[in-house]
Design a protein around this motif. Structure first.
Motif, PDB file in Angstrom:
ATOM      1  N   SER A   6       0.845  -1.191   0.000  1.00 54.20           N
ATOM      2  CA  SER A   6       0.000   0.000   0.000  1.00 54.20           C
ATOM      3  C   SER A   6       0.879   1.239   0.000  1.00 54.20           C
ATOM      4  O   SER A   6       1.476   1.594   1.016  1.00 54.20           O
ATOM      5  N   MET A   7       1.002   1.861  -1.145  1.00 52.04           N
ATOM      6  CA  MET A   7       1.784   3.099  -1.225  1.00 52.04           C
ATOM      7  C   MET A   7       1.296   3.966  -2.377  1.00 52.04           C
ATOM      8  O   MET A   7       0.840   3.463  -3.390  1.00 52.04           O
ATOM      9  N   GLY A   8       1.377   5.285  -2.164  1.00 52.99           N
ATOM     10  CA  GLY A   8       0.947   6.244  -3.168  1.00 52.99           C
ATOM     11  C   GLY A   8      -0.286   7.006  -2.718  1.00 52.99           C
ATOM     12  O   GLY A   8      -1.273   6.399  -2.311  1.00 52.99           O
ATOM     13  N   MET A   9      -0.213   8.344  -2.769  1.00 54.09           N
ATOM     14  CA  MET A   9      -1.307   9.244  -2.409  1.00 54.09           C
ATOM     15  C   MET A   9      -1.529  10.191  -3.589  1.00 54.09           C
ATOM     16  O   MET A   9      -0.939  10.008  -4.649  1.00 54.09           O
ATOM     17  N   SER A  10      -2.378  11.213  -3.401  1.00 53.92           N
ATOM     18  CA  SER A  10      -2.690  12.086  -4.537  1.00 53.92           C
ATOM     19  C   SER A  10      -1.448  12.615  -5.263  1.00 53.92           C
ATOM     20  O   SER A  10      -1.405  12.631  -6.486  1.00 53.92           O
ATOM     21  N   GLY A  11      -0.468  13.034  -4.483  1.00 53.25           N
ATOM     22  CA  GLY A  11       0.686  13.697  -5.089  1.00 53.25           C
ATOM     23  C   GLY A  11       1.709  12.752  -5.692  1.00 53.25           C
ATOM     24  O   GLY A  11       2.561  13.185  -6.483  1.00 53.25           O
ATOM     25  N   ASP A  12       1.656  11.466  -5.320  1.00 46.77           N
ATOM     26  CA  ASP A  12       2.745  10.590  -5.753  1.00 46.77           C
ATOM     27  C   ASP A  12       2.299   9.199  -6.205  1.00 46.77           C
ATOM     28  O   ASP A  12       3.111   8.292  -6.345  1.00 46.77           O
ATOM     29  N   TYR A  13       0.993   9.036  -6.458  1.00 48.97           N
ATOM     30  CA  TYR A  13       0.536   7.671  -6.760  1.00 48.97           C
ATOM     31  C   TYR A  13       1.064   7.134  -8.084  1.00 48.97           C
ATOM     32  O   TYR A  13       1.263   5.928  -8.247  1.00 48.97           O
ATOM     33  N   LYS A  14       1.346   8.055  -9.053  1.00 50.98           N
ATOM     34  CA  LYS A  14       1.856   7.549 -10.331  1.00 50.98           C
ATOM     35  C   LYS A  14       3.245   6.936 -10.154  1.00 50.98           C
ATOM     36  O   LYS A  14       3.543   5.876 -10.725  1.00 50.98           O
ATOM     37  N   ILE A  15       4.060   7.578  -9.330  1.00 53.53           N
ATOM     38  CA  ILE A  15       5.389   7.018  -9.032  1.00 53.53           C
ATOM     39  C   ILE A  15       5.226   5.697  -8.283  1.00 53.53           C
ATOM     40  O   ILE A  15       5.901   4.703  -8.580  1.00 53.53           O
ATOM     41  N   ALA A  16       4.306   5.689  -7.323  1.00 54.93           N
ATOM     42  CA  ALA A  16       4.090   4.471  -6.518  1.00 54.93           C
ATOM     43  C   ALA A  16       3.684   3.298  -7.409  1.00 54.93           C
ATOM     44  O   ALA A  16       4.147   2.171  -7.223  1.00 54.93           O
ATOM     45  N   ILE A  17       2.820   3.556  -8.389  1.00 60.38           N
ATOM     46  CA  ILE A  17       2.396   2.489  -9.309  1.00 60.38           C
ATOM     47  C   ILE A  17       3.609   1.970 -10.087  1.00 60.38           C
ATOM     48  O   ILE A  17       3.815   0.761 -10.212  1.00 60.38           O
ATOM     49  N   GLU A  18       4.427   2.895 -10.563  1.00 62.87           N
ATOM     50  CA  GLU A  18       5.633   2.467 -11.302  1.00 62.87           C
ATOM     51  C   GLU A  18       6.556   1.623 -10.423  1.00 62.87           C
ATOM     52  O   GLU A  18       7.274   0.762 -10.910  1.00 62.87           O
ATOM     53  N   GLU A  19       6.516   1.874  -9.126  1.00 64.61           N
ATOM     54  CA  GLU A  19       7.398   1.143  -8.213  1.00 64.61           C
ATOM     55  C   GLU A  19       6.732  -0.075  -7.586  1.00 64.61           C
ATOM     56  O   GLU A  19       7.262  -0.666  -6.655  1.00 64.61           O
ATOM     57  N   GLY A  20       5.579  -0.450  -8.079  1.00 67.44           N
ATOM     58  CA  GLY A  20       5.000  -1.740  -7.682  1.00 67.44           C
ATOM     59  C   GLY A  20       3.881  -1.703  -6.655  1.00 67.44           C
ATOM     60  O   GLY A  20       3.568  -2.734  -6.055  1.00 67.44           O
ATOM     61  N   SER A  21       3.261  -0.551  -6.461  1.00 65.35           N
ATOM     62  CA  SER A  21       2.141  -0.474  -5.519  1.00 65.35           C
ATOM     63  C   SER A  21       0.991  -1.390  -5.947  1.00 65.35           C
ATOM     64  O   SER A  21       0.709  -1.537  -7.135  1.00 65.35           O
ATOM     65  N   THR A  22       0.329  -2.001  -4.964  1.00 61.63           N
ATOM     66  CA  THR A  22      -0.887  -2.775  -5.262  1.00 61.63           C
ATOM     67  C   THR A  22      -2.128  -2.086  -4.698  1.00 61.63           C
ATOM     68  O   THR A  22      -3.249  -2.542  -4.912  1.00 61.63           O
ATOM     69  N   MET A  23      -1.917  -0.991  -3.943  1.00 61.37           N
ATOM     70  CA  MET A  23      -3.037  -0.215  -3.398  1.00 61.37           C
ATOM     71  C   MET A  23      -2.607   1.236  -3.287  1.00 61.37           C
ATOM     72  O   MET A  23      -1.669   1.540  -2.548  1.00 61.37           O
ATOM     73  N   ILE A  24      -3.295   2.098  -4.019  1.00 66.55           N
ATOM     74  CA  ILE A  24      -3.017   3.525  -3.836  1.00 66.55           C
ATOM     75  C   ILE A  24      -4.138   4.116  -2.992  1.00 66.55           C
ATOM     76  O   ILE A  24      -5.291   3.708  -3.097  1.00 66.55           O
ATOM     77  N   ARG A  25      -3.766   5.045  -2.118  1.00 70.88           N
ATOM     78  CA  ARG A  25      -4.733   5.668  -1.194  1.00 70.88           C
ATOM     79  C   ARG A  25      -4.864   7.134  -1.588  1.00 70.88           C
ATOM     80  O   ARG A  25      -4.008   7.950  -1.286  1.00 70.88           O
TER      81      ARG A  25
END
Ligand SMILES: *Cc1c(COP(=O)(O)O)cnc(C)c1O
Length: 227
Positions: free
Chosen positions: A192-211
């Motif tokens: 679970s990683m990534g919020m409004s400001g950084d979720y696109k980066i989090a997705i690129e880095e393997g997030s399975t849940m963005i908040r």
């Protein structure tokens, strides 16, 4: 932008293995219903005292996630219905979740919160603490929790390289735990990683849940100061 078009825009970029948690903290029921009527079913809140009345007032097919710091004495209020607790930050808290799960005869899915940001104020385990934690003998006996992954928050900064490195660090830890652990209470599948400001980066880095909150509902009003 309307709530429904914001949801559509975010979901368009979402990989198949990544889910969107719509963070509805401080938002009134009408706004949540707007997202619900647009087909969204997963919502995140950061306070037990806000989550419980929303659960009671809103449709029962909503999947509620607890994403904020949780005090042990509040666990009992959310234990009957919470789908996932993202913010386990102590053994004591996890013990209480197990206790409440046992009373309800349910196994409550939990993520361990890891401190990856530079800021001092954010809750969570350090990487070393995580390794100590998973070797705690008590953990073996707790039948009413299931640890399904990790959660982290990157530093609030414009420096996207720093944010990316913090997400990479969390992903590495996740992979280490996933391959190294034969622990029965562990099923490492969620990151679970990534919020409004950084979720696109989090997705690129393997997030399975963005908040994501602000990017869906707009800015929050805080009647009682910042949280
Ligand atoms: C508020 C909050 C979010 C969402 O933040 P936005 O910047 O509004 O997307 C995500 N995770 C946690 C833990 C939060 O408290």
């Amino acid at each position: 932008m309307s709530i429904s078009s914001a949801l559509t825009a975010i979901k368009k970029d979402l990989p198949a293995n990544c889910r969107l948690i719509a963070v509805s903290k401080t938002q009134p029921a009408e706004k949540i219903m707007e997202a619900y009527n647009a087909g969204h079913r997963i919502f995140g809140e950061n306070k037990a005292q806000e989550l419980t009345p929303k659960y009671e007032a809103l449709p029962r097919d909503i999947e509620w996630h607890m994403i904020g710091h949780l005090q042990s004495n509040k666990v009992k209020f959310i234990a009957p219905f919470v789908s996932l607790i993202h913010s386990i930050d102590s053994l004591k808290l996890l013990e209480e979740v197990n206790k409440q799960g046992s009373k309800l005869q349910r196994q409550i899915p939990c993520l361990l919160q890891v401190h990856i940001a530079e800021e001092e104020t954010k809750f969570g385990f350090s990487e070393e603490e995580i390794f100590q934690f998973i070797s705690s003998p008590q953990l073996q006996q707790w039948q009413h929790i299931r640890i399904t992954g990790l959660m982290g928050m990157a530093t609030f900064t414009e420096n996207t390289e720093q944010v990316r490195n913090e997400f990479k660090k969390l992903k590495n830890l996740f992979e280490k735990l996933r391959s190294g652990s034969s622990h029965p209470a562990f099923q490492m599948t969620e990151l679970s990683m990534g919020m409004s400001g950084d979720y696109k980066i989090a997705i690129e880095e393997g997030s399975t849940m963005i908040r994501v909150g602000t990017a869906i509902f707009g800015e929050r009003n805080y009647p009682h100061g910042l949280h």
